[in-house]
Design an enzyme around this catalytic site. Structure first.
Site, PDB file in Angstrom:
ATOM      1  N   TYR A 188     -21.697  69.059  53.922  1.00 32.02           N
ATOM      2  CA  TYR A 188     -22.277  67.975  53.102  1.00 32.02           C
ATOM      3  C   TYR A 188     -23.347  68.549  52.173  1.00 32.02           C
ATOM      4  O   TYR A 188     -23.431  68.182  50.998  1.00 32.02           O
ATOM      5  CB  TYR A 188     -22.932  66.883  53.969  1.00 32.02           C
ATOM      6  CG  TYR A 188     -22.009  66.223  54.966  1.00 32.02           C
ATOM      7  CD1 TYR A 188     -20.686  65.959  54.658  1.00 32.02           C
ATOM      8  CD2 TYR A 188     -22.476  65.856  56.234  1.00 32.02           C
ATOM      9  CE1 TYR A 188     -19.845  65.367  55.595  1.00 32.02           C
ATOM     10  CE2 TYR A 188     -21.642  65.260  57.163  1.00 32.02           C
ATOM     11  CZ  TYR A 188     -20.337  65.020  56.845  1.00 32.02           C
ATOM     12  OH  TYR A 188     -19.507  64.439  57.760  1.00 32.02           O
ATOM     13  N   GLU A 193     -20.981  58.186  59.594  1.00 30.54           N
ATOM     14  CA  GLU A 193     -21.323  59.069  60.708  1.00 30.54           C
ATOM     15  C   GLU A 193     -20.461  60.315  60.744  1.00 30.54           C
ATOM     16  O   GLU A 193     -19.358  60.337  60.224  1.00 30.54           O
ATOM     17  CB  GLU A 193     -21.170  58.323  62.031  1.00 30.54           C
ATOM     18  CG  GLU A 193     -19.924  57.480  62.184  1.00 30.54           C
ATOM     19  CD  GLU A 193     -18.606  58.169  62.048  1.00 30.54           C
ATOM     20  OE1 GLU A 193     -18.463  59.288  62.588  1.00 30.54           O
ATOM     21  OE2 GLU A 193     -17.694  57.604  61.408  1.00 30.54           O
ATOM     22  N   GLY A 205     -14.119  58.693  58.692  1.00 30.45           N
ATOM     23  CA  GLY A 205     -15.535  58.464  58.969  1.00 30.45           C
ATOM     24  C   GLY A 205     -16.392  58.949  57.816  1.00 30.45           C
ATOM     25  O   GLY A 205     -15.965  58.918  56.666  1.00 30.45           O
ATOM     26  N   GLU A 206     -17.613  59.372  58.126  1.00 25.85           N
ATOM     27  CA  GLU A 206     -18.609  59.857  57.144  1.00 25.85           C
ATOM     28  C   GLU A 206     -18.797  58.897  55.952  1.00 25.85           C
ATOM     29  O   GLU A 206     -19.160  59.316  54.852  1.00 25.85           O
ATOM     30  CB  GLU A 206     -18.364  61.303  56.680  1.00 25.85           C
ATOM     31  CG  GLU A 206     -16.957  61.739  56.349  1.00 25.85           C
ATOM     32  CD  GLU A 206     -16.804  63.183  55.813  1.00 25.85           C
ATOM     33  OE1 GLU A 206     -16.548  63.337  54.619  1.00 25.85           O
ATOM     34  OE2 GLU A 206     -16.905  64.146  56.602  1.00 25.85           O
ATOM     35  N   ALA A 207     -18.572  57.606  56.180  1.00 25.97           N
ATOM     36  CA  ALA A 207     -18.723  56.554  55.170  1.00 25.97           C
ATOM     37  C   ALA A 207     -17.690  56.635  54.046  1.00 25.97           C
ATOM     38  O   ALA A 207     -17.849  55.985  53.012  1.00 25.97           O
ATOM     39  CB  ALA A 207     -20.139  56.516  54.578  1.00 25.97           C
TER      40      ALA A 207
END
Lengths: 320, 320
Positions: free
Chosen positions: B78, B143, B285-287
């Site tokens: 990220y 997340e 995930g991870e928005a």
């Protein structure tokens, strides 16, 4: 389609830093674009939306909640930049063009005669074909035409069966009386033209409309030029139904943008073998559903082109 | 929520140049934003995505397809800009921040002890609360945490019932043996902590994880500050489930971005009363699902703010 480019795109998806398959249909979109653009990493530099407008003789039978003058008024609204598709094309980063098709000469009322003769039909198909630039990375077509959900329902009923009731909905929001008139009109059209069902193009001329014929022409042009294409709503999907009856893979370069709130659309998409990307109750036409789906295509390409691979990022791959 | 702003937004939708209701859920989104932003024409100038990362003791039970080191490796990804959420946040025009939560101190294995004690749980909730700026026009949280679909399934099973089988799925792609270990872990967690079910926060501490607790804290902060919020996938939805058990309208400022491919998510969203905007098979995930849904929210605001009214455009309104 370019199967080598599609295979390369699929191989790239497998090594990007995410669980394999976890971007779902965004992965499919990247591979689909790669196949039709002929490159493993597709581009979205030139995106176009073309809206065709036409008027319908059958509108005189009271099948719409809006008067026929609204078709030309909305074309003026597109030119002024005030319509939904103006805003959504801008949001999607797409160039918008609008092609009005002889609005002061509506098609014939299909309950009494074929909507178009052969010359009118071919002129409209040709206008659609010519409206597509081979340079496009992605195309969507849409429509405006008071009365055209009645034409769409008639096409579906003729080519897919099940009777008017299966295919007629409220369109722009017709009341119960209007809905009954719409059903009657479709039944009358089927009675008059149903014998032509073995010839899908004759059905398209008899029951369709100029903007539907133009969308068919644009779809043929996109296929000819290898331009991937998003189908919009119920009317746009009905417009290409005759092509799918002529050739089982005529729509291989197309994806369905969305499932309209118009009740026949789900069954129509199922008949076309095209599962929709979105199902958010839209029923505006004018390529608005396709423009929203273009945002998903942009998301797909952004991930496909820009994510790091496991090796590049130093992330461990799957162990089980 | 500001009901006057919502009513003004609804009234505006009724006079824009489209059949009433024809933008479907895009209309609902505009009214929802108006209600929580307190303005008839909402803005999307400041959009934020916050991704919380945590590690899970239960991961040692072989419940994931990836090793636990991947959590920290993905946080580095990220930072380097190589992950799916980096690309999708950019596409959505959202500011992305990532909050790692004591990655070198995983929660306890919940089959043996509560995942977090009260101090750890409150520290994580607080970290989430503090990560939300009151100035946001729209927020999404997401997340990263190897093993966290096991925690999510345990929370759902404890608070909604139906047993582990209803809530356990393949997550990042675990094989059949891993799936069986995952089910066993959830059953063991339920056996150990199920008696706390009357206290949803105690369940969140015992079976959840730091990133889930942080997402709960962020959701509380968004509600406190009147920031509309998009829920991401299965884990993010499970994280806020305890709030919905405490107060029936705790999630009134939230919309569900998408339905994950993780099989329990559909039933979870149904229990939360939040129909998803998208259903495109995502499970990253991870928005990422929330980021794609932000594109739909942008489309909604673009139409709501920028379309002409019937009067402005000189277009005739509905006649029937």
């Amino acid at each position: 389609g370019d199967e080598a480019a599609a295979a390369a795109a699929l191989a790239r998806q497998a090594v990007l830093t995410k669980p394999p398959g976890s971007l779902g249909r965004l992965e499919d979109l990247a591979v689909w674009l790669a196949r039709w653009q002929g490159r493993a990493i597709p581009k979205l530099d030139r995106i176009s939306i073309v809206v065709f407008a036409g008027n319908h003789g059958v509108a005189a039978r009271g099948v719409s909640a809006f008067p026929i003058d609204v078709t030309a008024q909305m074309v003026a609204n597109y030119a002024a930049g005030g319509a939904g598709i103006n805003r959504l094309a801008e949001t999607a980063g797409a160039a918008l063009s609008v092609v009005p098709l002889e609005l002061d000469r509506p098609t014939a009322d299909f309950t009494k005669a074929p909507a178009m003769d052969e010359a009118d039909f071919l002129a409209a198909v040709s206008a659609g074909y010519e409206a597509v630039s081979p340079e496009n990375d992605l195309l969507a077509v849409g429509e405006m035409g008071i009365g055209n959900t009645t034409a769409a329902a008639a096409l579906c009923a003729a080519l897919l069966g099940g009777g008017a009731g299966r295919w007629v909905g409220r369109g722009t929001g017709v009341d119960d009386h209007g809905l009954a008139r719409k059903r009657d009109a479709v039944e009358a059209g089927l009675a008059r033209h149903g014998a032509k069902v073995a010839d899908p193009l004759a059905i398209a001329a008899a029951l369709g409309g100029r903007e539907l014929a133009a969308m068919m022409g644009a779809t043929l042009a996109a296929r000819r030029h290898g331009v991937p294409m998003l189908l919009d709503g119920y009317v746009a999907s009905a417009a290409v139904l005759p092509l799918s009856r002529l050739s089982t893979d005529a729509l291989a370069h197309c994806r369905a943008a969305h499932c309209s709130a118009e009740p026949g659309h789900k069954a129509l998409l199922s008949a076309l073998g095209l599962p929709p990307l979105l199902d958010v109750g839209m029923r505006l036409g004018e390529a608005t559903g396709a423009a929203v789906a273009m945002l998903l295509v942009r998301a797909a390409v952004s991930c496909h082109a820009g994510m790091a691979t496991f090796a590049e990022a130093g992330v461990a791959e799957k162990t089980s």
